[in-house]
Design an enzyme around this catalytic site. Structure first.
Site, short mmCIF file in Angstrom:
data_model
loop_
_atom_site.label_atom_id
_atom_site.label_comp_id
_atom_site.label_asym_id
_atom_site.label_seq_id
_atom_site.Cartn_x
_atom_site.Cartn_y
_atom_site.Cartn_z
N ASP A 26 47.74 65.84 79.78
CA ASP A 26 47.60 64.43 79.48
C ASP A 26 47.09 64.31 78.05
OD1 ASP A 26 47.52 61.62 80.18
OD2 ASP A 26 45.35 61.81 80.17
N ASP A 28 45.63 60.89 76.28
CA ASP A 28 44.45 60.03 76.14
C ASP A 28 43.33 60.54 77.03
OD1 ASP A 28 45.42 57.83 74.38
OD2 ASP A 28 46.85 57.53 76.01
N ASP A 225 42.25 64.01 82.76
CA ASP A 225 40.90 63.46 82.84
C ASP A 225 40.76 62.41 83.92
OD1 ASP A 225 42.55 61.61 81.27
OD2 ASP A 225 40.69 60.50 80.94
#
Length: 342
Positions: A26, A28, A225
């Site tokens: 990922d 961001d 995250d």
């Protein structure tokens, strides 16, 4: 971790960059936040790639094109090609092209990344409900997306256009904190229309399909995250995952997670790719990792010991997840987690 064994984070005797052939990263909250590289990300990814691990960047953010994302990564010090980037815009464009005729008009509520992806799949982006679109494609448009775009979407949907959304992440991490994501914008249109979109992004199958088609990974490791997109997407795809604590998910949320949100591994940041992972072992009614031991006493999670706080978090996960079984841990983990300073 098998889909049946979600009672504790797993260990690895070798570095994760050696155990898996491809990292599905990922962006961001993992590689960057608000346009700036997260601490240790550049060095960790450079080392992992030099050791032979393929790096692919898988993002629910549909705003930018793969070319723009790759250019940004390269500027940060992580050389990347556009082919290394997989976006939810690409996933939703493929989903739409499977259902719509070639050349179909699509009202776009979002950024250039979405328009480029639609054109690549033979669809025609338009800007107004009065252009007679047969579908609406909604993706993250950044903080400056005009409110009137939501009105255009509502008009088109009320006239019969089929509604698609790149993703439904309610929030997105940035340099100044957590901001509303595309999911919040989708809610605006949902409230106005009463309609439900078809969604492509993580954690749903269209995004996993797009990733597999574009990377050809044999032993992938999802790195993210967010529990509700990255980790759940890995769970749905039957692949292993690494949660890093540099974005949306905090330690208390991880401890409380139900099985579909439990990662295979957990670490502070992307340096976790370069190391083995310690075992979480069960002993004397509790769980040990490194210098820490966690257990459930009555209705409380109890943590004792010292050492790397991440080991303490791993031990807490073992105790809480085992107690919760197939559900979410209802015990208050805040006090135990606070002692770790994470």
């Amino acid at each position: 971790m098998s889909q049946q064994d979600r009672s504790r984070p797993l260990g690895s005797s070798v570095a994760l960059s050696e155990a898996y052939d491809t990292a599905l990263l990922d962006l961001d909250g993992v590689v960057y936040a608000g346009g700036h590289a997260i601490a240790h990300a550049v060095e960790s990814l450079t080392t992992a790639r030099a050791g032979g691990m393929h790096l692919a960047y898988v993002t629910n953010n549909a705003l930018r094109t793969p070319d723009a994302v790759a250019e940004h990564l390269t500027e940060l010090g992580v050389p990347a090609d556009p082919a290394d980037v997989i976006t939810s815009a690409q996933a939703v464009a493929r989903l739409m092209s499977d259902q719509l005729p070639s050349g179909a008009k699509v009202l776009v509520v979002g950024g250039e990344g979405l328009r480029v992806a639609l054109r690549e799949r033979g669809l025609e982006p338009v800007e107004s409900a009065d252009d007679d679109p047969v579908a609406v494609a909604q993706g993250f448009g950044g903080p400056d997306l005009p409110w009137g775009r939501f009105a255009e979407a509502a008009y088109a949907i009320s006239r019969g256009a089929v509604w698609f959304a790149s993703n439904t992440d309610l929030t997105i991490p940035g340099a100044r904190g957590i901001a509303p994501g595309n999911g919040a914008a989708v809610e605006v249109v949902r409230i106005a229309t009463g309609a439900e979109p078809q969604v492509a992004g993580k954690p749903l199958p269209p995004m996993h399909r797009e990733t597999v088609l574009r990377t050809g990974a044999k032993r992938p490791l999802v790195v993210g995250d967010r529990l509700d997109t990255d980790i759940e997407g890995a769970f749905n795809g039957g692949v292993d995952s690494l949660l890093v604590l540099t974005g949306v998910t905090d330690a208390a949320q991880l401890v409380a997670a139900e099985p579909k949100y439990r990662p295979t591994y957990v670490d502070r940041d992307l340096r976790g790719l370069l190391t083995g992972q310690p075992e979480v072992t069960e002993e004397d009614g509790g769980f040990r990792c490194g210098g820490w031991t966690a257990s459930v006493r009555g209705e409380a999670l109890v943590l004792g010991g010292e050492g790397d706080p991440i080991d303490g978090l791993r031990a807490l996960c073992g105790a809480a997840w085992t107690r919760a079984g197939d559900g979410s841990c209802g015990l208050d983990a805040a006090k135990a987690v606070a002692a770790l300073g994470l």
